[in-house]
Every structure is written in C-alpha cells, then in structure tokens.
Design a protein around this motif. Structure first.
Motif, PDB file in Angstrom:
ATOM      1  N   UNK A  67      -1.769  -5.475  -4.852  1.00 41.73           N
ATOM      2  CA  UNK A  67      -0.128  -5.586  -5.116  1.00 41.73           C
ATOM      3  C   UNK A  67       0.134  -4.537  -5.949  1.00 41.73           C
ATOM      4  N   UNK A  68       1.193  -3.626  -5.722  1.00 42.27           N
ATOM      5  CA  UNK A  68       1.848  -2.624  -6.457  1.00 42.27           C
ATOM      6  C   UNK A  68       2.703  -3.102  -7.537  1.00 42.27           C
ATOM      7  N   UNK A  69       2.614  -4.483  -7.941  1.00 44.73           N
ATOM      8  CA  UNK A  69       3.653  -4.997  -8.784  1.00 44.73           C
ATOM      9  C   UNK A  69       4.080  -4.324 -10.177  1.00 44.73           C
ATOM     10  N   UNK A  70       2.846  -3.708 -10.608  1.00 42.31           N
ATOM     11  CA  UNK A  70       3.186  -3.087 -11.919  1.00 42.31           C
ATOM     12  C   UNK A  70       3.181  -1.360 -11.893  1.00 42.31           C
ATOM     13  N   UNK A  71       2.764  -0.894 -10.483  1.00 47.88           N
ATOM     14  CA  UNK A  71       2.981   0.535 -10.311  1.00 47.88           C
ATOM     15  C   UNK A  71       4.133   0.764  -9.776  1.00 47.88           C
ATOM     16  N   UNK A  72       4.909   0.119  -8.831  1.00 49.89           N
ATOM     17  CA  UNK A  72       5.826   0.024  -7.971  1.00 49.89           C
ATOM     18  C   UNK A  72       5.467   0.525  -6.668  1.00 49.89           C
ATOM     19  N   UNK A  73       4.469   1.564  -6.628  1.00 48.29           N
ATOM     20  CA  UNK A  73       4.117   2.222  -5.575  1.00 48.29           C
ATOM     21  C   UNK A  73       2.467   2.470  -5.511  1.00 48.29           C
ATOM     22  N   UNK A  74       1.679   2.136  -4.551  1.00 46.76           N
ATOM     23  CA  UNK A  74       0.586   2.353  -4.234  1.00 46.76           C
ATOM     24  C   UNK A  74       0.396   3.362  -2.833  1.00 46.76           C
ATOM     25  N   UNK A  75      -0.350   4.593  -2.913  1.00 45.43           N
ATOM     26  CA  UNK A  75      -0.469   5.307  -1.859  1.00 45.43           C
ATOM     27  C   UNK A  75      -1.915   5.424  -1.358  1.00 45.43           C
ATOM     28  N   UNK A  76      -1.930   4.968  -0.137  1.00 44.66           N
ATOM     29  CA  UNK A  76      -3.228   4.925   0.548  1.00 44.66           C
ATOM     30  C   UNK A  76      -3.367   6.101   1.644  1.00 44.66           C
ATOM     31  N   UNK A  77      -4.369   6.945   1.520  1.00 40.91           N
ATOM     32  CA  UNK A  77      -4.294   8.160   2.532  1.00 40.91           C
ATOM     33  C   UNK A  77      -5.561   8.320   3.454  1.00 40.91           C
ATOM     34  N   UNK A  78      -6.402   7.319   3.264  1.00 44.18           N
ATOM     35  CA  UNK A  78      -7.436   7.152   3.842  1.00 44.18           C
ATOM     36  C   UNK A  78      -7.435   6.904   5.475  1.00 44.18           C
ATOM     37  N   UNK A  79      -6.332   6.087   5.889  1.00 46.26           N
ATOM     38  CA  UNK A  79      -6.241   5.737   7.316  1.00 46.26           C
ATOM     39  C   UNK A  79      -5.756   7.047   8.179  1.00 46.26           C
ATOM     40  N   UNK A  80      -5.345   6.430   9.525  1.00 45.63           N
ATOM     41  CA  UNK A  80      -5.177   7.497  10.444  1.00 45.63           C
ATOM     42  C   UNK A  80      -3.617   7.982   9.867  1.00 45.63           C
ATOM     43  N   UNK A  81      -2.921   7.232   9.311  1.00 53.34           N
ATOM     44  CA  UNK A  81      -1.329   7.591   8.745  1.00 53.34           C
ATOM     45  C   UNK A  81      -1.323   7.077   7.214  1.00 53.34           C
ATOM     46  N   UNK A  82      -0.878   7.953   6.294  1.00 58.67           N
ATOM     47  CA  UNK A  82      -0.549   7.439   5.167  1.00 58.67           C
ATOM     48  C   UNK A  82       0.259   6.074   5.062  1.00 58.67           C
ATOM     49  N   UNK A  83      -0.007   5.303   4.055  1.00 57.95           N
ATOM     50  CA  UNK A  83       0.445   4.043   3.725  1.00 57.95           C
ATOM     51  C   UNK A  83       1.001   4.048   2.359  1.00 57.95           C
ATOM     52  N   UNK A  84       2.451   3.811   2.264  1.00 60.54           N
ATOM     53  CA  UNK A  84       2.949   3.760   1.071  1.00 60.54           C
ATOM     54  C   UNK A  84       3.454   2.109   0.810  1.00 60.54           C
ATOM     55  N   UNK A  85       2.835   1.615   0.018  1.00 67.18           N
ATOM     56  CA  UNK A  85       3.195   0.386  -0.137  1.00 67.18           C
ATOM     57  C   UNK A  85       3.784  -0.051  -1.628  1.00 67.18           C
TER      58      UNK A  85
END
Length: 157
Positions: A67-85
């Motif tokens: 959960x990005x509760x304290x960072x506001x945004x977690x970025x995941x780029x290892x999938x078929x599309x980037x995920x911005x959580x």
C-alpha cells in the motif's frame, strides 16, 4: 465468488475471501489498457489493497505490491503495462498532487489505481472506472464496478 449481476448500471460481485478479491482484480487487469484510471473506494480494511494486488498480478507485475499509504504513489514497471498505484488518503488537496508532479501518471501510458479518490476529487479524470468495495462479513466483500464519463463497460464474469 458469486455470479456477477448488473444493478442500476453497476456490475456487482460478491467475494468470500482475500484470495477471491485478488482474483477479481486479476480478471479486471486482463481487460485494462494504457491510460485507464481505476478508482478504488471503500473503508479502511475493505480490501482495496488486496484488489490492487490482484490487478498487479494480472498485469504480470513481479515486485511485491504494498500500500502506498506513506509514499502516495508506488510505480511498478515489470508488467505488460506500467502500474501507478496511488493512495490519496493523506493528501489534503489536489494541489499537493500537482506539486509532486504525480498528476501526469493519471491517464498516461499505464494503468492508474487510485485509493481514496475523494481526497482530491478535482484531480479525478472524467472518464474512469469506479470500484466500490464494501465488507459484508469477516471475509466477504461486495464489489461494484461503475463506468464513469464514457468509460467502457467491463464485466468481471
């Protein structure tokens, strides 16, 4: 998982465990495309992060999804599309989002998942998929999907 049904333009599904909630997120991921914005609404502990983990798995994300509760945004780029959580719970206004330059991830080249979108309603794109997660028991959840602003209909069957 109970069969889904359409009620007043919303697709409703009942899950009976965290694993089923993740599986539903995984199924949604298979239908998403670059630029999609998904709003995750629900009380604390409703299952928003579990659903997000399922979306990440469906996109092929290999990192641990937290959960990005304290960072506001977690970025995941290892999938078929980037995920911005995103987790906007701690934001007091959309200005904070703009000052941090995070608004550029909404509707960009990946999938944006936004927890607590009500914190910055004027930053929410008109076209999005709203997902409401409601605890109906210790492990069961009612999950409603509602396309907004011309977002295409997606069923989670």
């Amino acid at each position: 998982m109970n069969n889904d049904s359409w009620i007043d333009g919303m697709n409703t599904v009942i899950t009976n465990s965290a694993a089923e909630t993740r599986e539903l997120g995984k199924r949604l991921a298979e239908k998403l495309k670059a630029g999609d914005v998904i709003l995750l609404e629900g009380d604390l502990g409703a299952g928003k992060s579990e659903f997000a983990r399922g979306v990440a798995k469906g996109l092929g994300v290999t990192e641990t999804v937290t959960s990005p509760s304290f960072t506001i945004l977690n970025v995941y780029e290892s999938g078929k599309l980037p995920l911005y959580h995103f987790d906007w719970y701690r934001l007091e206004s959309s200005e904070e989002l703009y000052e941090l330059g995070m608004d550029e991830y909404l509707g960009g080249n990946g999938i944006a998942l936004v927890e607590w979108p009500a914190q910055c309603p004027d930053a929410v794109p008109e076209e999005c998929l709203r997902i409401r997660i409601t605890a109906t028991g210790e492990n069961s959840r009612q999950i409603e999907t509602e396309p907004c602003g011309g977002f295409r209909m997606i069923t989670l069957e």
